[in-house]
Design a protein around this motif. Structure first.
Motif: not given
Length: 303
Positions: A172-196
């Motif tokens: 949902x973050x990727x859809x609203x704010x872009x894939x880069x935003x979701x990737x930054x959030x995932x990296x900050x959380x130390x989780x698997x970058x967004x799974x399909x």
């Protein structure tokens, strides 16, 4: 960039991770400057979680617009309750928000709340794999999608159990704010970058671990750690101090698979993940240990 308001509907016995996972995603996005505002509402002033932690809630619902989101986390439910633990007013708020162009989402058994509000009818959805048959029977006008992480259908977003709420929120973050935003959030959380969303709820590492054979578990530990390597049956047998014949017999009895087939399943799942994230079949085949893509193509065609 205006803020997106995310309202979490808290119900008794909710699972902490069903709530905390998505909440962490959206709050991290807010910290990184992507504009989110979180609110927690319930039909009581305090809600006790399934893990025994009491949560204070806010008494009033905020005003919501079409860009905002309502999320219903799941609650402890090895079986569905006779009636979902949300009242008529909450159900109406869910319906009204969606009718006004907003999005509603659920984690795990939270899909039961969306179903009670009539929001699953005529739509595709998913839930925790333990609840799929009961949900399918309860909501025959909806189409349940089994064994996937999340499903999006006309601003109704449903996810599987527990940790999959993180994947849903990142989507949902990727859809609203872009894939880069979701990737930054995932990296900050130390989780698997967004799974399909269509990735499996259970990996082969989990599906074939429900046995009581210590020998098979030890061999699986080796294969799990080195699935991309060339593993000889003789080397695996040496690891557990049995003959190759004994190893094959005991491993197959415990897991339903030969050691080679188990390794191939792990390679195939990892390759499918890489392909889903933009890798070519050839590159994915090499990354998981195949000499070329022919074997990967054969395995994919069989499944």
């Amino acid at each position: 960039m205006g803020s997106i308001r995310v309202v979490f509907v808290l119900v008794p016995k909710l699972h902490l991770l069903d709530l905390a996972g998505p909440a962490q995603v959206f709050s991290t996005a807010e910290t990184l400057g992507y504009g989110y505002e979180l609110t927690y509402v319930a039909e009581a002033d305090e809600v006790m979680t399934a893990q025994g932690v009491p949560l204070k809630t806010q008494p009033e619902w905020p005003e919501l617009g079409p860009d905002d989101l309502i999320v219903v986390p799941g609650w402890r439910s090895p079986r569905l309750l006779p009636v979902p633990p949300i009242g008529p007013e909450t159900r109406q708020r869910l319906r009204d928000h969606h009718a006004a162009g907003g999005s509603v989402a659920s984690v795990c058994s939270g899909a039961d709340a969306l179903g009670a509000a009539g929001l699953l009818d005529g739509r595709r959805y998913t839930t925790h794999h333990d609840l799929t048959e009961m949900m399918a029977a309860r909501y025959p006008r909806a189409t349940i999608v089994r064994d996937v992480l999340y499903v999006v259908d006309d601003r109704v977003i449903t996810s599987a159990g527990i940790a999959s709420g993180i994947d849903l929120a990142l989507h949902l973050v990727a859809g609203a704010r872009g894939a880069e935003a979701a990737a930054r959030v995932a990296r900050e959380m130390v989780v698997y970058a967004r799974r399909n969303g269509d990735e499996l709820q259970e990996s082969a590492m989990l599906r074939h671990r429900g046995h009581l054979s210590d020998l098979a578990h030890r061999v699986q530990d080796v294969i799990d750690a080195r699935y991309a390597d060339r593993l000889l049956l003789s080397d695996l047998a040496d690891q557990v101090c049995v003959s190759e014949r004994t190893l094959t017999r005991m491993f197959t009895t415990a897991t339903g698979l030969t050691p080679l087939r188990y390794q191939q399943l792990l390679r195939l799942e990892r390759a499918e993940h890489l392909i889903g994230h933009g890798s070519t079949i050839e590159a994915a085949a090499r990354a998981v240990g195949f000499e070329d893509a022919r074997m990967l193509r054969r395995l994919r065609s069989r499944t």
